[in-house]
Design a protein around this motif. Structure first.
Motif, PDB file in Angstrom:
ATOM      1  N   ASP A  40      41.766  61.763  83.001  1.00  0.00           N
ATOM      2  CA  ASP A  40      40.889  60.592  83.158  1.00  0.00           C
ATOM      3  C   ASP A  40      41.557  59.350  82.599  1.00  0.00           C
ATOM      4  N   PRO A  44      34.339  58.271  83.557  1.00  0.00           N
ATOM      5  CA  PRO A  44      33.973  58.964  84.804  1.00  0.00           C
ATOM      6  C   PRO A  44      33.184  58.134  85.807  1.00  0.00           C
ATOM      7  N   ALA A  49      36.723  53.415  90.178  1.00  0.00           N
ATOM      8  CA  ALA A  49      37.475  54.664  90.066  1.00  0.00           C
ATOM      9  C   ALA A  49      37.768  55.264  91.437  1.00  0.00           C
ATOM     10  N   MET A  51      39.804  58.910  93.072  1.00  0.00           N
ATOM     11  CA  MET A  51      40.368  60.213  92.734  1.00  0.00           C
ATOM     12  C   MET A  51      41.741  60.337  93.384  1.00  0.00           C
ATOM     13  N   TRP A 108      44.615  66.758  89.507  1.00  0.00           N
ATOM     14  CA  TRP A 108      43.797  65.601  89.857  1.00  0.00           C
ATOM     15  C   TRP A 108      43.802  64.571  88.732  1.00  0.00           C
ATOM     16  N   ARG A 110      41.511  60.781  87.679  1.00  0.00           N
ATOM     17  CA  ARG A 110      40.532  59.728  87.956  1.00  0.00           C
ATOM     18  C   ARG A 110      41.172  58.428  87.488  1.00  0.00           C
ATOM     19  N   THR A 111      41.421  57.514  88.425  1.00  0.00           N
ATOM     20  CA  THR A 111      42.179  56.316  88.101  1.00  0.00           C
ATOM     21  C   THR A 111      41.715  55.143  88.955  1.00  0.00           C
ATOM     22  N   ASP A 179      37.371  59.870  98.929  1.00  0.00           N
ATOM     23  CA  ASP A 179      37.100  59.269  97.620  1.00  0.00           C
ATOM     24  C   ASP A 179      38.358  58.788  96.896  1.00  0.00           C
TER      25      ASP A 179
END
Length: 198
Positions: A40, A44, A49, A51, A108, A110-111, A179
């Motif tokens: 992350d 979240p 954000a 993915m 993965w 989240r950025t 996404d």
């Protein structure tokens, strides 16, 4: 005075192959290179954000289940979460993430999608994410970049991407998903990802 001695040469049978061993360390083991925020790079539910997902595979196309992927990047304004960047920074963007690959080689993050960056020479680099890969069989890390499919003009003039063989550039460009983006990394073989000497 020397005396010659006759030596009889006997053919040697083919030696048995020694068993191969996997080069460690194994990053998926508990306690191996922990990073508090993991994959992350921002909270979240941050509104911007995206993915970033991918799969790490070996030369035969098999998943690498014990790899470690690290990314570092600027935020959506081209700012880095680092003391050497004196510009105003987003307080909730970390700029760095680390993710161990799963049994299927998947990883993965989240950025956010980064902004273009100026170079010291006055050129502009297309939006990109820097990637480090650590895995079994590698004696040292390998480094690559992720570029984005929705910036073809910026990609065409990027000084790093334009130095890559045009037939291989697509190994550095992510694909869009519902996404965010997907970027698979192949360590060897057909469609091997381009890696850079750093």
């Amino acid at each position: 005075m020397t005396t010659e001695r006759s030596v009889e040469l006997t053919p040697v049978s083919q030696p048995a192959t020694t068993p191969s061993q996997t080069v460690g360390p194994f990053f998926a083991l508990p306690g191996g290179l922990p990073w508090p925020d993991g994959p992350d790079l921002l909270p979240p539910h941050a509104p911007d954000a995206v993915m970033l997902r991918g799969r790490l595979s070996d030369g035969a196309g098999e998943p690498v289940p014990d790899g470690l992927i690290e990314i570092w990047q600027s935020d959506e304004r081209g700012r880095f979460a680092h003391p050497d960047d004196p510009r105003e920074q987003a307080t909730d963007f970390r700029g760095f993430g680390r993710c161990a690959t799963g049994p299927d080689g998947e990883f993965w993050f989240r950025t956010v999608k980064p902004a273009p960056l100026p170079t010291p020479a006055g050129a502009t680099e297309a939006p990109h994410i820097n990637v480090t890969v650590l895995a079994r069989g590698l004696l040292d890390r390998v480094v690559t970049r992720i570029y984005f499919p929705d910036d073809p003009m910026a990609n065409a003039t990027d000084p790093v991407l334009s130095a890559v063989d045009p037939a291989r550039r697509d190994t550095l460009v992510a694909t869009a998903t519902a996404d965010g983006f997907r970027f698979d990394i192949r360590l060897q073989g057909d469609d091997e990802t381009i890696f850079f000497a750093v």
